[in-house]
Design an enzyme around this catalytic site. Structure first.
Site, PDB file in Angstrom:
ATOM      1  N   TYR A  49       8.998   2.317  -0.802  1.00  0.00           N
ATOM      2  CA  TYR A  49       9.795   2.138   0.414  1.00  0.00           C
ATOM      3  C   TYR A  49      11.232   2.630   0.249  1.00  0.00           C
ATOM      4  O   TYR A  49      11.787   3.242   1.143  1.00  0.00           O
ATOM      5  CB  TYR A  49       9.802   0.662   0.834  1.00  0.00           C
ATOM      6  N   GLU A  61       1.099   2.684   0.123  1.00  0.00           N
ATOM      7  CA  GLU A  61       1.953   2.216   1.225  1.00  0.00           C
ATOM      8  C   GLU A  61       3.231   3.031   1.238  1.00  0.00           C
ATOM      9  O   GLU A  61       3.808   3.324   0.187  1.00  0.00           O
ATOM     10  CB  GLU A  61       2.324   0.730   1.076  1.00  0.00           C
ATOM     11  N   ASN A  81      -2.836  -6.041  -5.195  1.00  0.00           N
ATOM     12  CA  ASN A  81      -1.759  -5.346  -4.505  1.00  0.00           C
ATOM     13  C   ASN A  81      -0.427  -5.946  -4.943  1.00  0.00           C
ATOM     14  O   ASN A  81      -0.197  -7.145  -4.787  1.00  0.00           O
ATOM     15  CB  ASN A  81      -1.889  -5.490  -2.991  1.00  0.00           C
ATOM     16  N   GLU A  82       0.433  -5.110  -5.521  1.00  0.00           N
ATOM     17  CA  GLU A  82       1.804  -5.501  -5.857  1.00  0.00           C
ATOM     18  C   GLU A  82       1.903  -6.817  -6.622  1.00  0.00           C
ATOM     19  O   GLU A  82       2.451  -7.810  -6.116  1.00  0.00           O
ATOM     20  CB  GLU A  82       2.663  -5.580  -4.580  1.00  0.00           C
ATOM     21  N   HIS A 118      -4.556  -9.424  -1.865  1.00  0.00           N
ATOM     22  CA  HIS A 118      -3.284  -9.109  -1.229  1.00  0.00           C
ATOM     23  C   HIS A 118      -2.593 -10.436  -0.885  1.00  0.00           C
ATOM     24  O   HIS A 118      -2.284 -10.709   0.265  1.00  0.00           O
ATOM     25  CB  HIS A 118      -3.499  -8.238   0.013  1.00  0.00           C
ATOM     26  N   GLU A 159       4.777 -10.370   8.860  1.00  0.00           N
ATOM     27  CA  GLU A 159       5.475  -9.771   7.724  1.00  0.00           C
ATOM     28  C   GLU A 159       5.981 -10.851   6.769  1.00  0.00           C
ATOM     29  O   GLU A 159       7.167 -10.994   6.496  1.00  0.00           O
ATOM     30  CB  GLU A 159       6.609  -8.864   8.233  1.00  0.00           C
ATOM     31  N   TRP A 160       5.024 -11.669   6.296  1.00  0.00           N
ATOM     32  CA  TRP A 160       5.269 -12.662   5.263  1.00  0.00           C
ATOM     33  C   TRP A 160       6.423 -13.600   5.621  1.00  0.00           C
ATOM     34  O   TRP A 160       6.431 -14.162   6.691  1.00  0.00           O
ATOM     35  CB  TRP A 160       5.431 -11.962   3.906  1.00  0.00           C
ATOM     36  N   GLN A 214      -2.150 -10.704   7.127  1.00  0.00           N
ATOM     37  CA  GLN A 214      -1.147 -10.160   8.033  1.00  0.00           C
ATOM     38  C   GLN A 214      -1.711  -9.821   9.407  1.00  0.00           C
ATOM     39  O   GLN A 214      -0.960  -9.748  10.374  1.00  0.00           O
ATOM     40  CB  GLN A 214      -0.491  -8.931   7.412  1.00  0.00           C
TER      41      GLN A 214
END
Length: 451
Positions: free
Chosen positions: A298, A354, A171-172, A127, A407-408, A27
């Site tokens: 989030y 996050e 990550n995630e 990530h 952002e992806w 990123q």
């Protein structure tokens, strides 16, 4: 608001509580053809027509590959305790079995600079930027990738050892498995229910295989894994089953095998047609002890059953949302912490790795007044304080993100940073949210120093 207000009796004021900022390699780094790095699945995905908004890519991003030193100086200036970054797998192992000393040296200078400035270093090994050469062999659909991940973890942790304060395996995994291999919205862009669940199992297996390797190579560091979690809420009392299932598939599918040594029965029953083959011993590997879990929060999932009996998410009428349509619901952070504490008898300490909001942020007279994000952070810190007072052990909080970045699938149109980036000039400008964060942390440090 020129600083976030922490309650006087809050554990958030403790010098032991870690405040930080977070980024990830693809990123922010750019330099995709430099330093011996080879392509990742994201380099490939960004070249697919229509895959990423505006045809954007991480080729340059925030040019952190060249500007890392000024960025770390900026991080120190924020008064934070720690910097959470990720390492790009294809920088370290550009070809199968080949270690790239230049890649290791790049991250070593960052780690050393952070320590020289008094910052703890939290390193994420994965990530989402899988080397393309592994995707060519099936990626996370290939069980062998889990073992390749353990080899990569060995290379990194043998080199850095205890120099890294906190290691994160994944990550995630929800995002890399389900958005990448189930719904096709992220790299590598594969769509398939079976594929998504198979990738999820191999990711968790990779985590489990890496844990003993990390412990052996860095016995004084902390080791764990990071999950994204959006707690489920029922739209009506009749929809409680939808909320329970949303929780089961959204985050319990990933956390349960680590902390309970099993997958949630709700998902095993409902999705029996797509559950992957789980070999004997797999769950023993995945449930290796962890020192912490990271939670990325989030928003929440407000859900109901539609006419087909499927679980559907809704945004309540009149709810405040961020620029990208995510409902702002700070109470969800408190509720999530309490739910985790109740579900897992062996819940390790938690880091909020996050938390943040995307805005349509513009510079006016060298200032960025991101008023909504300022309120977002304030309300979520208050929710965190409530969770701490309810008895949940939370050891730290990281704002996402340090700066605007790639952002992806949304490219550069979403700005999550507390620092504004002009992508034409690479100029960094602290937003009001960063100034408020800095002022809060300076005040906290002064309180501690004054006894």
């Amino acid at each position: 608001m020129n600083k976030y207000q922490l309650p006087q009796d809050s554990k958030l004021r403790s010098p032991e509580f870690v405040f930080g900022v977070a980024t990830s390699s693809y990123q922010i780094e750019g330099g995709v053809m430099e330093g011996g790095r080879t392509p990742s699945i994201w380099d490939t995905f960004c070249k697919k027509p229509g895959a990423v908004d505006n045809g954007d890519s991480g080729d340059v991003a925030c040019d952190h590959y060249h500007l890392w030193k000024q960025d770390i100086e900026m991080i120190q200036g924020l008064g934070v305790d720690a910097y959470r970054l990720s390492i790009a797998w294809p920088r370290i192992l550009p070809r199968d079995g080949e270690v790239n000393p230049e890649g290791l040296a790049f991250y070593e200078q960052i780690i050393d600079e952070c320590h020289a400035r008094g910052l703890k270093v939290f390193v994420t090994l994965y990530h989402w930027d899988l080397p393309q050469y592994l995707e060519d062999k099936g990626g996370w659909l290939n069980r062998e990738t889990a073992y390749k991940f353990a080899e990569y973890a060995d290379v990194v942790s043998r080199h850095f050892g205890n120099k890294v304060d906190v290691y994160t395996t994944l990550n995630e995994p929800f995002v890399s498995a389900f958005l990448g291999y189930r719904w096709g919205e992220h790299a590598p862009g594969i769509k398939g229910e079976k594929e998504g669940f198979l990738a999820s199992h191999h990711l968790m297996l990779g985590h489990g295989l890496a844990m003993p390797v990390l412990r052996k190579n860095a016995p004084k560091s902390k080791h764990g894994v990071v999950f994204n979690a959006s707690p489920g809420y029922a739209l009506t009392p009749a929809d409680q089953g939808a909320a329970d299932y949303a929780d089961a598939e959204n985050y319990q599918w990933f956390i349960d095998p680590v902390l309970k040594g099993e997958y949630p029965q709700l998902v095993l029953d409902k999705r029996a047609d797509v559950v992957p083959m789980i070999l004997e011993g797999d769950l023993d590997i995945i449930s290796a002890p962890v020192d912490y879990i990271g939670i990325n929060y989030y928003s929440r999932n407000l859900v109901h059953f539609d006419e087909q009996g499927d679980v559907k998410k809704v945004i309540p009428e009149g709810a405040e949302c961020t620029y990208i349509g995510w409902e702002i619901y700070p109470q969800g952070l408190r509720d999530l912490m309490i739910r985790l504490n109740e579900r897992y008898d062996n819940l390790p300490p938690i880091y909020i790795t996050e938390n943040g909001a995307a805005g349509n942020d513009e510079i006016t007279q060298n200032k960025v007044n991101d008023e909504q994000r300022v309120r977002y952070f304030q309300s979520h810190l208050e929710a965190l304080d409530e969770a701490l007072k309810a008895g949940v052990r939370i050891d730290g909080y990281f704002a996402w993100s340090l700066m605007d970045n790639f952002e992806w699938a949304f490219g550069y149109c979403q700005r999550f940073g507390i620092v504004h980036v002009d992508y034409n000039t690479q100029q960094r400008t602290l937003k009001q949210s960063a100034i408020a964060y800095r002022n809060m942390l300076i005040e906290r440090a002064e309180e501690h120093n004054n006894g």
